[in-house]
Design an enzyme around this catalytic site. Structure first.
Site, PDB file in Angstrom:
ATOM      1  N   CYS A  48       0.802  -0.985   0.111  1.00 33.98           N
ATOM      2  CA  CYS A  48       0.196  -0.143  -0.087  1.00 33.98           C
ATOM      3  C   CYS A  48       0.806   1.782   0.166  1.00 33.98           C
ATOM      4  O   CYS A  48       1.632   1.735   1.275  1.00 33.98           O
ATOM      5  CB  CYS A  48      -0.994   0.195   1.229  1.00 33.98           C
ATOM      6  SG  CYS A  48      -2.233   1.167   1.825  1.00 33.98           S
ATOM      7  N   CYS A 100      -4.901   0.641   6.424  1.00 35.94           N
ATOM      8  CA  CYS A 100      -4.816   2.263   6.705  1.00 35.94           C
ATOM      9  C   CYS A 100      -6.467   2.166   5.970  1.00 35.94           C
ATOM     10  O   CYS A 100      -6.861   4.205   6.243  1.00 35.94           O
ATOM     11  CB  CYS A 100      -4.355   2.808   6.447  1.00 35.94           C
ATOM     12  SG  CYS A 100      -4.664   2.627   4.677  1.00 35.94           S
ATOM     13  N   CYS A 122      -8.676  -5.448  -9.768  1.00 35.21           N
ATOM     14  CA  CYS A 122      -8.119  -4.441 -10.511  1.00 35.21           C
ATOM     15  C   CYS A 122      -7.726  -3.674  -9.308  1.00 35.21           C
ATOM     16  O   CYS A 122      -8.315  -3.058  -9.286  1.00 35.21           O
ATOM     17  CB  CYS A 122      -9.143  -4.635 -10.895  1.00 35.21           C
ATOM     18  SG  CYS A 122      -9.395  -2.987 -12.356  1.00 35.21           S
TER      19      CYS A 122
END
Length: 133
Positions: A48, A100, A122
């Protein structure tokens, strides 16, 4: 919802580029075929971009031809959270970082890709960082 990593809107804006902020914090979608990670074949871990949590590996990445990086499964089942998304007038399943809460993309099932899970995560390139192995 409470997350391990929580920041103010101002802190997120200071840390992320305008595109990253739009995708990760406002659930925008980058244009197809525009992301740096769409066609990469580099082996490594995809994290991330907002908090650094490991989300996918190159072992789960496949070429779907969709214009966004596609994965058939997260690295760990608890790395993502799935949420109902009706923002575009149809029911979709949003994929968020479980650490998060940042928007990563959407997951689709039953499209017929020859993957072990028959799913396509996706994911926006702007929501990920790649750490090569």
């Amino acid at each position: 919802m409470s997350y391990d990593v929580e920041k103010t809107d101002a802190e997120w804006r200071a840390e992320l580029s305008p595109l990253e902020y739009s995708v990760l914090r406002e659930a925008a979608t980058e244009p197809p075929f525009s992301g740096a990670l769409t066609d990469t074949k580099t082996e490594g871990v995809y994290s991330c971009r907002a908090c650094g949590a490991e989300i996918f590996t190159s072992a789960e990445k496949f070429d779907s031809g969709s214009g966004w990086p596609s994965f058939f499964d997260p690295k760990e089942s608890d790395a993502v959270e799935l949420a109902e998304d009706r923002s575009h007038g149809v029911l979709q399943t949003e994929v968020r970082c479980a650490r998060c809460g940042s928007h990563l993309g959407h997951v689709f099932s039953g499209e017929g890709f020859p993957t072990p899970s028959d799913q396509r995560y996706c994911i926006n390139s702007a929501s990920l960082s790649l750490r090569p192995e």
